[in-house]
Motif scaffolding. Structure first.
Motif, PDB file in Angstrom:
ATOM      1  N   LEU A  64      -1.660  14.150  -7.990  1.00  0.00           N
ATOM      2  CA  LEU A  64      -2.576  13.023  -7.878  1.00  0.00           C
ATOM      3  C   LEU A  64      -1.897  11.757  -7.372  1.00  0.00           C
ATOM      4  O   LEU A  64      -2.253  10.649  -7.742  1.00  0.00           O
ATOM      5  N   VAL A  65      -0.881  11.956  -6.534  1.00  0.00           N
ATOM      6  CA  VAL A  65      -0.194  10.813  -5.941  1.00  0.00           C
ATOM      7  C   VAL A  65      -0.749  10.636  -4.529  1.00  0.00           C
ATOM      8  O   VAL A  65      -0.931  11.610  -3.812  1.00  0.00           O
ATOM      9  N   ARG A  66      -1.028   9.392  -4.158  1.00  0.00           N
ATOM     10  CA  ARG A  66      -1.513   9.157  -2.793  1.00  0.00           C
ATOM     11  C   ARG A  66      -0.475   8.408  -1.989  1.00  0.00           C
ATOM     12  O   ARG A  66      -0.380   7.195  -2.050  1.00  0.00           O
ATOM     13  N   PRO A  67       0.317   9.116  -1.215  1.00  0.00           N
ATOM     14  CA  PRO A  67       1.476   8.498  -0.599  1.00  0.00           C
ATOM     15  C   PRO A  67       1.181   7.677   0.648  1.00  0.00           C
ATOM     16  O   PRO A  67       2.090   7.422   1.418  1.00  0.00           O
ATOM     17  N   MET A 100       5.007   4.567  -5.349  1.00  0.00           N
ATOM     18  CA  MET A 100       6.196   4.699  -4.508  1.00  0.00           C
ATOM     19  C   MET A 100       7.454   4.363  -5.321  1.00  0.00           C
ATOM     20  O   MET A 100       7.589   3.245  -5.807  1.00  0.00           O
ATOM     21  N   PRO A 101       8.347   5.346  -5.480  1.00  0.00           N
ATOM     22  CA  PRO A 101       9.558   5.085  -6.279  1.00  0.00           C
ATOM     23  C   PRO A 101      10.554   4.194  -5.543  1.00  0.00           C
ATOM     24  O   PRO A 101      10.505   4.083  -4.323  1.00  0.00           O
ATOM     25  N   ALA A 102      11.455   3.548  -6.282  1.00  0.00           N
ATOM     26  CA  ALA A 102      12.488   2.702  -5.695  1.00  0.00           C
ATOM     27  C   ALA A 102      13.710   3.538  -5.338  1.00  0.00           C
ATOM     28  O   ALA A 102      14.098   4.418  -6.091  1.00  0.00           O
ATOM     29  N   PHE A 103      14.298   3.253  -4.179  1.00  0.00           N
ATOM     30  CA  PHE A 103      15.487   3.988  -3.758  1.00  0.00           C
ATOM     31  C   PHE A 103      16.709   3.089  -3.678  1.00  0.00           C
ATOM     32  O   PHE A 103      17.731   3.477  -3.131  1.00  0.00           O
ATOM     33  N   GLY A 104      16.599   1.866  -4.225  1.00  0.00           N
ATOM     34  CA  GLY A 104      17.698   0.907  -4.148  1.00  0.00           C
ATOM     35  C   GLY A 104      18.990   1.395  -4.768  1.00  0.00           C
ATOM     36  O   GLY A 104      20.068   0.987  -4.351  1.00  0.00           O
TER      37      GLY A 104
END
Ligand code: HEC
Length: 126
Positions: A64-67, A100-104
């Motif tokens: 159920l994620v809408r990217p 949206m996950p963080a990639f920092g």
């Protein structure tokens, strides 16, 4: 005597088919040999949700994620490089888009900048 053995073989085959099938379903496409770094990063880290072409992956739909639509030129054109950079580095949460996950902490600023270019390329390709 033979029945339990047969049952064991059937069960093992079923487990093998199930786990193999799951691995096949969840795998993302391998980058081509000699692919640029941004492409390898994208396919490794982003394609699970965004799909290899940016159209969104059915795996994401499963959860159920809408990217969003990274292939949609009209939508991506409106985004500044700074916006794309920030949402990859800090994730969507600070701007109220928590999917949206963080990639920092995974990627360097240089790698994120390369991904911004790659994401722009996805929408220009079509
Ligand atoms: C866990 C799934 C997931 C992963 C992995 C993921 N994203 Fe996202 N991304 C999302 C979701 C969901 C959104 C939409 C957030 C919203 O609108 O609420 C999004 C939004 C975006 C946006 C903004 C699009 C727009 O028009 O605003 C960009 C750019 C983006 N992602 C790039 C990336 C990149 C580059 C990677 C890999 C480093 C990546 N994403 C990895 C789920 C993911």
């Amino acid at each position: 005597m033979r029945r339990p053995l047969l049952a064991l073989v059937v069960v093992l085959a079923a487990i093998g088919a199930f786990t193999g099938g799951l691995a096949w379903l969840l795998d993302t496409p391998k980058p081509r040999a000699g692919a640029p770094k941004a492409e390898r990063l994208y396919l490794g880290l982003c394609a699970t949700c965004h799909g290899p072409d940016g159209r969104g992956s059915w795996r994401a739909a499963l959860f159920l994620v809408r990217p969003g639509k990274l292939h949609d030129a009209a939508a991506i054109e409106q985004r500044s490089d700074q916006y794309l950079f920030d949402i990859i580095k800090h994730g969507g949460a600070p701007i109220g888009r928590p999917g949206m996950p963080a990639f920092g902490s995974t990627l360097s600023d240089q790698e994120i900048a390369e991904l911004v270019g790659y994401v722009r390329g996805l929408s220009r390709a079509r």
